[in-house]
Every structure is written in C-alpha cells, then in structure tokens.
Write a protein that holds these residues in place. Structure first.
Motif, PDB file in Angstrom:
ATOM      1  N   ILE A 107      40.264 -36.258  23.273  1.00 43.67           N
ATOM      2  CA  ILE A 107      40.704 -37.198  22.253  1.00 43.67           C
ATOM      3  C   ILE A 107      41.296 -38.406  22.961  1.00 43.67           C
ATOM      4  O   ILE A 107      41.515 -38.380  24.170  1.00 43.67           O
ATOM      5  CB  ILE A 107      41.737 -36.586  21.290  1.00 43.67           C
ATOM      6  CG1 ILE A 107      42.987 -36.111  22.058  1.00 43.67           C
ATOM      7  CG2 ILE A 107      41.123 -35.454  20.485  1.00 43.67           C
ATOM      8  CD1 ILE A 107      44.115 -35.650  21.172  1.00 43.67           C
ATOM      9  N   ARG A 108      41.544 -39.468  22.185  1.00 41.53           N
ATOM     10  CA  ARG A 108      42.135 -40.676  22.757  1.00 41.53           C
ATOM     11  C   ARG A 108      43.587 -40.817  22.333  1.00 41.53           C
ATOM     12  O   ARG A 108      43.936 -40.544  21.182  1.00 41.53           O
ATOM     13  CB  ARG A 108      41.361 -41.932  22.328  1.00 41.53           C
ATOM     14  CG  ARG A 108      41.931 -43.203  22.946  1.00 41.53           C
ATOM     15  CD  ARG A 108      41.053 -44.410  22.677  1.00 41.53           C
ATOM     16  NE  ARG A 108      41.122 -44.873  21.309  1.00 41.53           N
ATOM     17  CZ  ARG A 108      42.115 -45.624  20.822  1.00 41.53           C
ATOM     18  NH1 ARG A 108      43.145 -45.940  21.579  1.00 41.53           N
ATOM     19  NH2 ARG A 108      42.078 -46.028  19.577  1.00 41.53           N
ATOM     20  N   ASP A 109      44.422 -41.259  23.261  1.00 35.19           N
ATOM     21  CA  ASP A 109      45.802 -41.611  22.965  1.00 35.19           C
ATOM     22  C   ASP A 109      46.077 -42.954  23.623  1.00 35.19           C
ATOM     23  O   ASP A 109      46.246 -43.026  24.838  1.00 35.19           O
ATOM     24  CB  ASP A 109      46.767 -40.549  23.490  1.00 35.19           C
ATOM     25  CG  ASP A 109      48.219 -40.886  23.206  1.00 35.19           C
ATOM     26  OD1 ASP A 109      48.486 -41.564  22.193  1.00 35.19           O
ATOM     27  OD2 ASP A 109      49.103 -40.494  23.996  1.00 35.19           O
ATOM     28  N   GLY A 110      46.070 -44.031  22.843  1.00 32.22           N
ATOM     29  CA  GLY A 110      46.262 -45.351  23.414  1.00 32.22           C
ATOM     30  C   GLY A 110      45.133 -45.713  24.350  1.00 32.22           C
ATOM     31  O   GLY A 110      43.965 -45.673  23.986  1.00 32.22           O
ATOM     32  N   SER A 111      45.485 -46.027  25.594  1.00 30.94           N
ATOM     33  CA  SER A 111      44.474 -46.403  26.585  1.00 30.94           C
ATOM     34  C   SER A 111      44.078 -45.241  27.492  1.00 30.94           C
ATOM     35  O   SER A 111      43.449 -45.446  28.522  1.00 30.94           O
ATOM     36  CB  SER A 111      44.987 -47.566  27.443  1.00 30.94           C
ATOM     37  OG  SER A 111      46.184 -47.196  28.107  1.00 30.94           O
ATOM     38  N   ASP A 112      44.447 -44.021  27.093  1.00 27.32           N
ATOM     39  CA  ASP A 112      44.126 -42.831  27.886  1.00 27.32           C
ATOM     40  C   ASP A 112      43.219 -41.890  27.107  1.00 27.32           C
ATOM     41  O   ASP A 112      43.224 -41.863  25.871  1.00 27.32           O
ATOM     42  CB  ASP A 112      45.402 -42.059  28.252  1.00 27.32           C
ATOM     43  CG  ASP A 112      46.270 -42.799  29.248  1.00 27.32           C
ATOM     44  OD1 ASP A 112      45.750 -43.673  29.966  1.00 27.32           O
ATOM     45  OD2 ASP A 112      47.481 -42.506  29.302  1.00 27.32           O
ATOM     46  N   VAL A 113      42.481 -41.084  27.847  1.00 30.06           N
ATOM     47  CA  VAL A 113      41.758 -39.962  27.275  1.00 30.06           C
ATOM     48  C   VAL A 113      42.528 -38.697  27.651  1.00 30.06           C
ATOM     49  O   VAL A 113      43.029 -38.571  28.773  1.00 30.06           O
ATOM     50  CB  VAL A 113      40.295 -39.898  27.775  1.00 30.06           C
ATOM     51  CG1 VAL A 113      40.221 -39.846  29.284  1.00 30.06           C
ATOM     52  CG2 VAL A 113      39.566 -38.697  27.188  1.00 30.06           C
ATOM     53  N   ILE A 114      42.670 -37.765  26.700  1.00 28.07           N
ATOM     54  CA  ILE A 114      43.349 -36.495  26.941  1.00 28.07           C
ATOM     55  C   ILE A 114      42.329 -35.376  26.797  1.00 28.07           C
ATOM     56  O   ILE A 114      41.585 -35.318  25.817  1.00 28.07           O
ATOM     57  CB  ILE A 114      44.507 -36.264  25.958  1.00 28.07           C
ATOM     58  CG1 ILE A 114      45.494 -37.426  25.994  1.00 28.07           C
ATOM     59  CG2 ILE A 114      45.225 -34.951  26.274  1.00 28.07           C
ATOM     60  CD1 ILE A 114      46.635 -37.285  25.000  1.00 28.07           C
ATOM     61  N   TYR A 115      42.306 -34.483  27.766  1.00 24.24           N
ATOM     62  CA  TYR A 115      41.389 -33.342  27.756  1.00 24.24           C
ATOM     63  C   TYR A 115      42.120 -32.168  27.100  1.00 24.24           C
ATOM     64  O   TYR A 115      43.027 -31.575  27.699  1.00 24.24           O
ATOM     65  CB  TYR A 115      40.958 -33.005  29.180  1.00 24.24           C
ATOM     66  CG  TYR A 115      40.149 -34.109  29.811  1.00 24.24           C
ATOM     67  CD1 TYR A 115      38.761 -34.040  29.886  1.00 24.24           C
ATOM     68  CD2 TYR A 115      40.764 -35.257  30.308  1.00 24.24           C
ATOM     69  CE1 TYR A 115      38.009 -35.071  30.428  1.00 24.24           C
ATOM     70  CE2 TYR A 115      40.022 -36.298  30.861  1.00 24.24           C
ATOM     71  CZ  TYR A 115      38.660 -36.193  30.913  1.00 24.24           C
ATOM     72  OH  TYR A 115      37.929 -37.223  31.455  1.00 24.24           O
ATOM     73  N   ILE A 116      41.761 -31.849  25.849  1.00 24.93           N
ATOM     74  CA  ILE A 116      42.536 -30.871  25.083  1.00 24.93           C
ATOM     75  C   ILE A 116      41.955 -29.463  25.152  1.00 24.93           C
ATOM     76  O   ILE A 116      42.641 -28.504  24.792  1.00 24.93           O
ATOM     77  CB  ILE A 116      42.686 -31.297  23.614  1.00 24.93           C
ATOM     78  CG1 ILE A 116      41.342 -31.341  22.896  1.00 24.93           C
ATOM     79  CG2 ILE A 116      43.405 -32.639  23.513  1.00 24.93           C
ATOM     80  CD1 ILE A 116      41.463 -31.529  21.388  1.00 24.93           C
TER      81      ILE A 116
END
Length: 283
Positions: free
Chosen positions: A119-128
């Motif tokens: 998913i995206r959080d601001g300017s980062d991608v998070i691997y959930i």
C-alpha cells in the motif's frame, strides 16, 4: 478533478486538529525510527529539532511500552516488538489483505518468486504482506518495511494513475534519492517512465532499489476505480529478462484484476490509460 479541490471524506489535516504535544513528538520518533533504524539519541534530537532531555524522556516511555528497543551494545534505537504487533493488527484488519491472501499465496507457489502486497503512505510504499514461492533464488523484502515510491515497482504502479501535479507534490522539487546507480533521479524522467507503466498496465524496478534485485508490480483498484494497493513480484536480476518481464506482467495483471473485482471494481476497458480522478490516500 484538479488536485486543489476538496474531496469527499477528506481527513482532517494536522493544522485543523489540536495536537497533544508529547504524543505528537512520540509519534514523530516512531516515524523517524521506521525510516532510520539504529538512530542514536543525538540523531533523533537533531532530526526532530528537540532537546536531548525531551527525546530521552520520550524514548524511556516508548521503550517501557515496547514500541522502541535500545541496543545494549551500541545504545542506538529501533522499532520495538509492540510497534510490529500494532502494525500487524492493521494488516489483519485490512479487507484488502484478507481478500488478497489466498490468491497471492497460490500465485507465489505457482510462479516460484516472492510476492508482496503493498500500500502507499505518502511518498513511501509499505510492504504489508508477503508470500514466498518455491524457487531457490529468491529476493525477500521485510514485511512492514518502507521504501520510496520512485524506485520501486509497487510505488510506480501506485503513482502512475495520479495526476502529474500530485506526483510532483508527493515527490518534491529536488532530485530524487539515489538508492543505486540505476535509480531514476529526476521527476520528469520518472513521469516518462510512468507513461510506459500506464501503457503496459504494470511497472518495473530494474535494480533501482537494490543491486541485483528486480521487481514487477501491478495496481489493485477499488470499486471506484482508484488505486488502493499493488502486488509486486521480486526476484534476482538474472531471472527477469525482457521476455519474462512481459510474461510476469501479464500474470500480475490477471491476479490484480481478480483481487480488484473481489473488492468491487468493474473494468471499463480504459483503466490502463485513464488517470485516477482523485488520490484516495491523504497525507
């Protein structure tokens, strides 16, 4: 819709909600350690423009509650087990994760490479979440890790259908950080790369985040047609020649379209090229 217009359901901004100062500072420390594990007290004090005594008091509380852990050898700080636990609760409660899990587990076993849900959080991608294939040569990305959007396949897949103005706003006016010698550094160059992503329906990271590791990713859409996540395949560079990239891209499109349909997306035939009407993630 222009990016400056108000959007339905927009969350309150930091400016419109009164903040509890100590809580805000403690959360800032957690955000910093998520991006810079192994920071010292002086690093945190400098980066957050807080006095060492204030940072020390906050760290003591966070360590006591298990959200931060201190290395006994180096005296530096990193995220603690309680932070991971809270993050995993979020992942388990995320409907996208629940729906995608059986599909991605089967896909990973069949294709043999590591598959990540992002998913995206601001300017980062998070691997959930992550599913390992049966291959012997695998590239593993830690669950919960964050990386910049511009140098990851998942990040590009989630950027590609935003308006150019929104992309510039997210990434800023300066050169983009170089993770390897192959990282795209200029936003204009990235925008050209995203045109290819829209044409193909999938994005690539060809050793742009990490030397020797390549990724291909495709976006997941909501019932409104907005990008709510991405599925990324990660593997060692020799396993992704141009022909396999095309084959993997087609398989990822099949998988992400299946997940998208299960969360209510109805394809209209123009989704590869049409930009999202508004950005569903709020900073």
């Amino acid at each position: 819709m222009k990016t400056g217009q108000s959007r339905p359901g927009r969350k309150p901004t930091r400016e419109s909600v009164p903040l509890t100062r100590a809580l805000d500072r403690g959360l800032s420390i957690l955000e910093l350690l998520a991006k810079s594990p192994g920071s010292s007290l002086s690093d945190i004090s400098r980066d957050l423009a807080l006095s060492p005594s204030t940072v020390s008091r906050l760290l003591n509380t966070l360590c006591e509650r298990g959200f931060v852990a201190q290395s006994p050898e180096t005296k530096t700080f990193r995220m603690g087990p309680q932070a991971f636990h809270v993050g995993m609760v979020f992942a388990r409660q995320n409907r996208l994760d629940q729906i995608a899990s059986p599909i991605l587990r089967t896909f990973a076993r069949g294709i043999g490479d590591t598959i990540s849900l992002c998913i995206r959080d601001g300017s980062d991608v998070i691997y959930i979440d992550q599913y390992e294939g049966g291959g012997t040569a695998r590239a593993v990305i830690q669950i919960g890790s964050r990386h910049p959007l511009h140098c990851t396949a998942a990040g590009k897949a989630m950027l590609a259908w935003l308006w150019d103005e929104r992309i510039r706003e997210l990434l800023g006016p300066n050169e983009l950080p170089a993770m390897t010698s192959k990282t795209i550094r200029r936003v204009d160059d990235l925008l050209r790369d995203l045109e290819t992503v829209r044409r193909n329906g999938y994005a690539t990271d060809l050793e742009e985040l990490e030397d020797g590791v390549c990724c291909v990713a495709s976006p997941i859409r909501s019932s409104a047609g907005e990008i709510v996540g991405a599925v990324s395949l990660s593997t060692v560079a020799p396993r992704l020649d141009p022909d396999r990239i095309k084959a993997v891209g087609a398989e990822l499109l099949r998988v992400t379209n299946e997940i998208s349909r299960l969360i209510g997306w109805i394809p209209n035939g123009n989704d590869r090229a049409a930009p999202a009407s508004w950005d569903i993630f709020y900073d």
